[in-house]
Design an enzyme around this catalytic site. Structure first.
Site, PDB file in Angstrom:
ATOM      1  N   GLU A 232       5.170  29.467 124.618  1.00  0.00           N
ATOM      2  CA  GLU A 232       3.816  29.961 124.300  1.00  0.00           C
ATOM      3  C   GLU A 232       2.740  29.335 125.173  1.00  0.00           C
ATOM      4  OE1 GLU A 232       2.870  29.816 120.146  1.00  0.00           O
ATOM      5  OE2 GLU A 232       4.581  31.034 119.567  1.00  0.00           O
TER       6      GLU A 232
ATOM      7  N   GLU B 108      10.972  33.581 118.456  1.00  0.00           N
ATOM      8  CA  GLU B 108      10.368  33.134 117.187  1.00  0.00           C
ATOM      9  C   GLU B 108       9.862  34.342 116.427  1.00  0.00           C
ATOM     10  OE1 GLU B 108       7.111  30.343 117.230  1.00  0.00           O
ATOM     11  OE2 GLU B 108       8.148  29.032 118.651  1.00  0.00           O
TER      12      GLU B 108
END
Ligand code: IFM
Length: 450
Positions: free
Chosen positions: A173, A355
């Site tokens: 991320e 995720e």
């Protein structure tokens, strides 16, 4: 080759679809002061008054550093085929570069060996936000030579673990830790400055490219990806300034890293702003061939113009009638399908969902029968996995799914009061208890828990 349960087959997913679970070093390991680990920017951030709920720190977390064998056994029983974990840079290089910490390296040897013995494929991520404080003190990601520091760290990991770990991600991320840490000031290292943010974006992209080259050169048969947060971004309403704010926010959140890494250019608004920091040859250094695209997806993002913020845009409000999760995130599992199809069309790489999960502030304590009925999480996971399967049917090249998270853990600014685990952790005793969502997930993926 993994085979699927009838439930998974009914979703139309391929026989070799991979089911996994994710965590990250800072969020689960603990042992912060042990065996020579150095401090990270998050250790420092946790000590700033009022920045993390309840004053929580990563000092003990889930004690995964000591309980990794129990956690691997749990995953084996759940039927998990792959475990995505991150390596803590300051655990293996306490000052970020220079002296190596053998005891820190040994920990990941033990973890990897135990995973392989259990038949679980290790997926290692080199960076999940715990930047060495010593490097930050030298100027950190704002310095162009940070890309070289990262490449040296990647070299150490590739040489040490590359015989056993084939699946590698460079970063987790990119957009979230750079935006929150350098533009909003909401996460470590708590900076809100447009020029700093731009430099960091470019240097992190250079570090990614350098890391890919190292892994490619040193790990035989490496399969290399990067993990991006991708949440379809919408304006909070149709006011022209909010439409423009959302377009900029979309670039910052969704495109500023994968576009240069895969398409070799920055998205238009960022390209203009970042020009002063880009040197000849940089786009080729960043745009290295990738084997897969890792996507973390939770919810659509609503954005708006926000003149007080360094970029003049920020989070907006979802429509008032849109359901929310317990922590207030928009609840819209269909957006997952949209995200996966967008990504397939734009980047044309195999996709792994690295995720997806459901957070709650509820205590989720076991009832008198020892059960934790996390119905909302179970429903959310079921809906998202259904939406992913629809995307697959519609042509999205999605090859695997990792639930976030295996364990309740340190949820950054939310501390331990926000729980994302399918396995409950009692942080007073470190007892692990399977929630009903974990049992459901195990039934779906072929585990052997009741
Ligand atoms: O806990 C985080 C993780 O570290 C990164 N992706 C989102 C998760 C939930 O907020």
């Amino acid at each position: 080759m993994p085979t699927q349960t009838p439930e998974a087959r009914a979703l139309g997913l391929p026989d070799d679809f991979l089911w996994g679970a994710s965590t990250s070093a800072f969020q689960v390991e603990g042992a912060a002061g042990e065996d020579g680990r150095g401090p990270s920017v998050w250790d420092t951030f946790c000590r700033l008054k009022g920045r993390v709920d309840n004053g929580d720190t990563g000092d003990v977390a889930c004690d995964h550093y000591h309980r990794y064998a129990e956690d691997v056994a749990l995953m084996r029983d759940l039927g998990v085929g792959a475990y995505r974990f991150s390596i803590s840079w300051p655990r293996v290089l306490p000052r970020g570069r220079g002296a190596i910490n053998e005891k820190g390296l040994d920990f990941y040897d033990r973890l990897i060996d135990r995973l392989l013995e259990a038949g679980i494929e290790p997926w290692a991520c080199l960076y999940h936000w715990d930047f060495p404080q010593a490097l930050h003190d030298l100027g950190g990601w704002s310095r162009r030579d940070s890309a070289g520091w990262f490449a040296d760290y990647a070299t150490l990991c590739a040489r040490r673990y590359g015989d056993r770990v084939k699946r590698w991600a460079t970063f987790n991320e990119f957009s979230v830790f750079t935006l929150f840490g350098y533009a909003f000031g909401w996460g470590a290292p708590s900076i809100a400055d447009r020029a700093e943010h731009l430099k960091v974006i470019h240097h992190v992209n250079l570090a990614h490219g350098a890391g890919v080259d190292v892994l490619r050169a040193l790990v035989p048969n490496a399969s290399i990806g990067a993990v991006h947060s991708y949440q379809p971004c919408r304006p909070e309403d149709d006011a022209p300034e909010n439409v423009e704010g959302a377009a900029l926010f979309n670039e910052l959140w969704n495109l500023t890293f994968p576009d240069p890494q895969i398409l070799s250019h920055y998205p238009p608004r960022i390209a203009q702003a970042i020009e002063p920091y880009v040197q000849a040859g940089d786009m080729a250094r960043i745009g290295r061939p990738m084997d897969w695209f890792g996507v973390n997806h939770y919810a659509p993002v609503y954005a708006k113009a926000e003149p007080g913020m360094v970029w003049g845009c920020g989070f907006g409000s979802p429509p008032p009638d849109m359901p929310r999760t317990n922590i207030g995130w928009p609840y819209q599992p269909d957006a997952f399908r949209e995200a996966l199809l967008d990504l397939t069309g734009r980047y044309r790489l195999p996709i792994y969902v690295t995720e997806n999960g459901y957070g709650t502030k509820a205590a989720e304590t076991p009832d008198e029968r020892g059960m934790i009925n996390d119905t909302e999480r179970l429903d959310y996971l079921r809906a998202c996995i259904g939406s992913m399967a629809e995307a697959h049917k519609a042509g999205a090249d999605v090859r695997g799914y990792f639930v976030w998270s295996l364990l309740d853990n340190f949820e950054w600014g939310g501390g331990y009061g926000t729980r994302f685990g399918i396995v409950h952790v009692d942080f007073a005793t470190q007892k692990r208890t399977l929630k009903e969502s974990a049992k459901w997930y195990a039934r779906l993926i072929g585990g052997r828990v009741a």
